[in-house]
Design a protein around this motif. Structure first.
Motif, short mmCIF file in Angstrom:
data_model
loop_
_atom_site.label_atom_id
_atom_site.label_comp_id
_atom_site.label_asym_id
_atom_site.label_seq_id
_atom_site.Cartn_x
_atom_site.Cartn_y
_atom_site.Cartn_z
N LEU A 84 6.50 43.16 67.65
CA LEU A 84 7.67 43.97 67.31
C LEU A 84 8.95 43.14 67.38
CD1 LEU A 84 6.80 47.33 69.07
CD2 LEU A 84 7.40 47.08 66.66
N ARG A 85 9.06 42.31 68.39
CA ARG A 85 10.24 41.44 68.51
C ARG A 85 10.34 40.49 67.31
NH1 ARG A 85 13.04 40.31 73.00
NH2 ARG A 85 13.00 38.10 72.48
N ALA A 86 9.20 40.01 66.86
CA ALA A 86 9.19 39.06 65.75
C ALA A 86 9.50 39.73 64.41
CB ALA A 86 7.84 38.35 65.69
N ARG A 87 9.13 40.99 64.26
CA ARG A 87 9.25 41.64 62.96
C ARG A 87 10.46 42.56 62.82
NH1 ARG A 87 3.60 43.72 60.61
NH2 ARG A 87 5.10 44.22 58.95
N SER A 88 11.08 42.95 63.93
CA SER A 88 12.21 43.87 63.87
C SER A 88 13.37 43.35 64.70
CB SER A 88 11.80 45.26 64.37
OG SER A 88 12.93 46.09 64.53
N GLU A 89 14.45 42.97 64.01
CA GLU A 89 15.64 42.50 64.73
C GLU A 89 16.22 43.61 65.60
OE1 GLU A 89 18.56 40.81 62.21
OE2 GLU A 89 17.21 39.33 61.31
N PHE B 206 10.03 51.50 63.95
CA PHE B 206 10.87 50.33 63.72
C PHE B 206 10.50 49.56 62.44
CE2 PHE B 206 12.04 51.02 68.09
CZ PHE B 206 13.36 50.61 68.13
N LEU B 207 9.29 49.77 61.93
CA LEU B 207 8.87 49.00 60.77
C LEU B 207 8.82 49.82 59.49
CD1 LEU B 207 6.18 46.66 62.35
CD2 LEU B 207 8.60 46.23 61.95
N GLY B 208 9.50 50.97 59.48
CA GLY B 208 9.78 51.66 58.24
C GLY B 208 8.68 52.51 57.67
N TYR B 209 7.74 52.94 58.49
CA TYR B 209 6.70 53.85 57.99
C TYR B 209 7.31 55.22 57.71
CZ TYR B 209 2.96 50.56 59.10
OH TYR B 209 2.14 49.47 59.13
N GLU B 210 6.77 55.90 56.71
CA GLU B 210 7.30 57.21 56.33
C GLU B 210 7.10 58.24 57.42
OE1 GLU B 210 6.35 59.24 52.66
OE2 GLU B 210 6.75 57.40 51.52
#
Length: 270
Positions: A192-197, A147-151
């Motif tokens: 995760l809730r705070a960083r990924s809509e 969810f946070l865009g890691y490769e």
């Protein structure tokens, strides 16, 4: 800890013997490689000069040393920590699962806990997906990375990515239900809730999904595209998720998988 090292031979844990040895057991350097901890830190631990090791370090050492449940609990006590209880996500790899990993030494295999945090990845998996030994904290969690865009080397369509994310959220929700007292798990969800809509949206919607067997194409930087079957096996009782990648025998994908496994093993060991 020294006596636990002494009872393990390199061959048992999948490492080369490496010529003449003064003792039959694992060297500190080998334990450090298996546990993902520096040799200096292991030396200081054995000499009683390292204070307050984290639960993650103790758990990694217990896995690398292949300790029984009782030995693992003793190691936590020696470190001044309370052994994990039944209301926290298990991170213990059982001896039977470890034996299975040993027998799949030529197959890419990774073991995750119920919250989809990576516990161990064998050398073929590291060769296929990239070496995870440098990942720390939440970086080892598949939900976090997704969810946070890691490769990732795995090709995704919008449809397959949505299905994967839905399954990951559903799995995480189920883990929270089974282990309501696990504070690190609750912090993971809150962050995760705070960083990924998108995560918050799926979490709040009560998304339902599960991991299905699938064919995945992995873009490897040395051998190119490799299409493999991916299966996830859940171990009842220990709540472990085992991800296994295999190729159909006699295909180009099988040849590429064999090649990258050799290349990857050489680079990891050498």
């Amino acid at each position: 800890m020294h006596r636990w090292r002494d009872r393990l031979s390199p061959e048992v844990v999948g490492l080369p013997a490496g010529g003449q040895r003064r003792a039959p057991g694992l060297r500190r350097e080998e334990l450090a490689l298996l546990a993902g901890i520096s040799v200096d830190y292991i030396t200081r631990l054995e000499q009683g000069r390292a204070a307050n090791p984290s639960p993650q370090v103790v758990e990694a050492l217990a896995r690398a040393l292949r300790l029984s449940n009782g030995e693992r609990a003793h190691l936590f006590c020696l470190a001044g920590l309370v052994p994990p209880g039944p209301d926290t996500v298990p991170a213990y790899i059982t001896p039977s699962v470890q034996r299975m990993l040993d027998r799949l030494a030529g197959t890419p295999v990774a073991v995750y806990d119920a919250a989809w945090t990576l516990l161990v990845a064998n050398p073929p998996y590291a060769a296929l997906m990239g070496d995870p030994s440098g990942w720390r904290g939440n970086e080892r969690n598949a939900v976090w990375r997704n969810f946070l865009g890691y490769e990732s080397r795995v090709r995704q369509t919008p449809e397959t990515q949505h299905a994967l994310r839905t399954a990951l959220v559903a799995g995480l929700r189920a883990a929270v239900g089974r282990y309501p007292a696990d504070q690190p798990l609750r912090r993971l969800v809150a962050e995760l809730r705070a960083r990924s809509e998108l995560f918050a949206e799926l979490w709040d919607s009560g998304a339902v999904g599960r991991h299905e067997a699938a064919r995945k194409t992995i873009d490897h930087p040395q051998v190119g595209a490799v299409t493999l079957d991916c299966d996830v096996v859940t171990v009842a009782g220990s709540d472990l998720n085992i991800m296994i990648y295999t190729a159909e025998p006699g295909t180009e994908d099988a040849e590429r998988l064999a090649l990258l496994t050799v290349l990857g093993t050489q680079s990891l060991v050498g």
